[in-house]
Design a protein around this motif. Structure first.
Motif, PDB file in Angstrom:
ATOM      1  N   ASP A   1     -24.451  44.574-118.855  1.00 62.34           N
ATOM      2  CA  ASP A   1     -23.327  43.684-119.152  1.00 62.34           C
ATOM      3  C   ASP A   1     -22.992  43.702-120.646  1.00 62.34           C
ATOM      4  O   ASP A   1     -21.811  43.740-121.024  1.00 62.34           O
ATOM      5  CB  ASP A   1     -23.647  42.253-118.705  1.00 62.34           C
ATOM      6  CG  ASP A   1     -23.630  42.095-117.196  1.00 62.34           C
ATOM      7  OD1 ASP A   1     -23.179  43.019-116.498  1.00 62.34           O
ATOM      8  OD2 ASP A   1     -24.089  41.043-116.713  1.00 62.34           O
TER       9      ASP A   1
ATOM     10  N   ASP B   1     -21.250  51.108-113.695  1.00 67.59           N
ATOM     11  CA  ASP B   1     -21.041  50.623-112.323  1.00 67.59           C
ATOM     12  C   ASP B   1     -22.095  51.192-111.374  1.00 67.59           C
ATOM     13  O   ASP B   1     -22.576  50.497-110.473  1.00 67.59           O
ATOM     14  CB  ASP B   1     -19.642  51.021-111.829  1.00 67.59           C
ATOM     15  CG  ASP B   1     -18.524  50.280-112.545  1.00 67.59           C
ATOM     16  OD1 ASP B   1     -18.802  49.237-113.179  1.00 67.59           O
ATOM     17  OD2 ASP B   1     -17.368  50.753-112.482  1.00 67.59           O
TER      18      ASP B   1
ATOM     19  N   ARG C   1     -29.530  44.165-115.820  1.00 67.45           N
ATOM     20  CA  ARG C   1     -28.187  43.594-115.709  1.00 67.45           C
ATOM     21  C   ARG C   1     -27.734  43.070-117.068  1.00 67.45           C
ATOM     22  O   ARG C   1     -26.568  43.240-117.452  1.00 67.45           O
ATOM     23  CB  ARG C   1     -28.168  42.480-114.664  1.00 67.45           C
ATOM     24  CG  ARG C   1     -26.767  41.915-114.408  1.00 67.45           C
ATOM     25  CD  ARG C   1     -26.792  40.819-113.348  1.00 67.45           C
ATOM     26  NE  ARG C   1     -27.302  41.323-112.088  1.00 67.45           N
ATOM     27  CZ  ARG C   1     -28.441  40.935-111.513  1.00 67.45           C
ATOM     28  NH1 ARG C   1     -29.199  40.014-112.120  1.00 67.45           N
ATOM     29  NH2 ARG C   1     -28.833  41.427-110.371  1.00 67.45           N
TER      30      ARG C   1
ATOM     31  N   TYR D   1     -30.256  49.069-110.374  1.00 69.47           N
ATOM     32  CA  TYR D   1     -30.957  49.434-111.617  1.00 69.47           C
ATOM     33  C   TYR D   1     -32.237  50.213-111.348  1.00 69.47           C
ATOM     34  O   TYR D   1     -33.148  50.258-112.193  1.00 69.47           O
ATOM     35  CB  TYR D   1     -31.231  48.191-112.479  1.00 69.47           C
ATOM     36  CG  TYR D   1     -30.020  47.314-112.586  1.00 69.47           C
ATOM     37  CD1 TYR D   1     -28.931  47.696-113.367  1.00 69.47           C
ATOM     38  CD2 TYR D   1     -29.919  46.120-111.862  1.00 69.47           C
ATOM     39  CE1 TYR D   1     -27.783  46.910-113.431  1.00 69.47           C
ATOM     40  CE2 TYR D   1     -28.779  45.331-111.922  1.00 69.47           C
ATOM     41  CZ  TYR D   1     -27.712  45.738-112.715  1.00 69.47           C
ATOM     42  OH  TYR D   1     -26.574  44.962-112.760  1.00 69.47           O
TER      43      TYR D   1
ATOM     44  N   ASP E   1     -25.277  49.311-111.714  1.00 69.91           N
ATOM     45  CA  ASP E   1     -25.194  48.071-110.937  1.00 69.91           C
ATOM     46  C   ASP E   1     -25.413  48.361-109.451  1.00 69.91           C
ATOM     47  O   ASP E   1     -26.166  47.664-108.764  1.00 69.91           O
ATOM     48  CB  ASP E   1     -23.823  47.415-111.124  1.00 69.91           C
ATOM     49  CG  ASP E   1     -23.646  46.756-112.491  1.00 69.91           C
ATOM     50  OD1 ASP E   1     -24.654  46.382-113.113  1.00 69.91           O
ATOM     51  OD2 ASP E   1     -22.490  46.627-112.923  1.00 69.91           O
TER      52      ASP E   1
END
Length: 277
Positions: free
Chosen positions: A209, A245, A205, A252, A248
């Motif tokens: 990000d 996306d 994550r 993962y 996510d």
């Protein structure tokens, strides 16, 4: 400034615009020449069963061809004669091509990255030159465009890394920074097992990000470039964002199914790219 298309293979410049029909006709031949140069050199570094020494020697021959081009001499192969035409006609610095070769040599000799800064330096040579070469071909070189292109290209390279953790592990390569593996409590043994737990999800994550922020920062370049060139770049950015996306959405878990764009994704991506023109 690379482009995601649904037909391209996993291994070879997945995010490279292979003379897309979206490009104006006048750009397709020079873009194809650059692609064939880069793909051939990438194959020398990655494909087949050559030894590291043989791979480096073959890449050295590529550098020798670039040296001939820079010296104004005739290249020995058709591939590099085509590249020489691009260099001459569009003022492409040969150093950008050599940067790509240096990254391919690094793939032969280095398989781990201590921290994110070291990884970004690799991307500076493995990805960013592609965008800079394309800006020369498109006649759109200025400091702001170059900076945004670098951001997009680095982000696209990182998207590939996060998609391909399992594929790269099979090649004994880990692009996840070593210090960040340690910070999130993930080991290489866990990668080998393909084990997805809370620590893995937090690590990934964080990567996704950060990559999304880099991609977003470079995205205004698509609206700064005119016509079909800008439209293709919008597709590139939106396609990469869609892959993030999907990373996510799958928690993962890149070990059991590689997150990729499918045919069903393209109508939405095309619509969004058109609306942003």
């Amino acid at each position: 400034m690379m482009s995601v298309t649904p037909q391209q293979s996993v291994e070879h410049y997945e995010n490279f615009p292979v003379a897309s029909i979206l490009l104006p006709r006048r750009f397709r031949k020079p873009v194809a020449a650059v692609y064939h140069f880069a793909r051939h050199a990438d194959d020398l570094a990655d494909e087949g069963d050559a030894t590291p020494a043989e791979r480096l020697a073959a890449l050295g021959e590529c550098s020798a061809e670039l040296a001939r081009i820079e010296a104004g001499e005739d290249a020995e192969t058709a591939r590099y004669r085509a590249l020489a035409t691009v260099v001459r006609d569009y003022g492409v610095p040969v150093s950008l091509c050599e940067d790509l070769l240096s990254a391919f040599r690094q793939d032969v000799t280095q398989s781990r990255y201590a921290d994110f800064g070291e990884l970004v330096q690799y991307c500076r040579r493995s990805a960013n030159p592609v965008g800079r070469i394309l800006l020369h071909i498109f006649g759109a070189v200025n400091p702001r465009h170059l900076a945004m292109s670098d951001g997009i290209c680095t982000a696209l390279q990182l998207v590939n890394f996060w998609q391909d953790v399992a594929i790269d592990w099979a090649k004994d390569r880990v692009y996840l920074p070593q210090d960040e593996l340690a910070r999130f409590g993930v080991t290489e043994a866990q990668i080998a097992e393909g084990r997805v737990d809370v620590a893995w999800q937090r690590l990934m994550r964080f990567q996704v990000d950060r990559t999304r922020r880099m991609l977003k920062a470079g995205a205004p370049l698509a609206n700064a470039l005119p016509g079909r060139v800008g439209f293709e770049l919008r597709l590139t950015v939106l396609g990469a964002a869609t892959v993030l996306d999907k990373l996510d959405a799958c928690g993962y878990d890149v070990f059991r199914r590689r997150p990729v764009l499918g045919k069903g994704d393209w109508p939405r991506i095309l619509w969004r790219a058109w609306r942003k023109k």
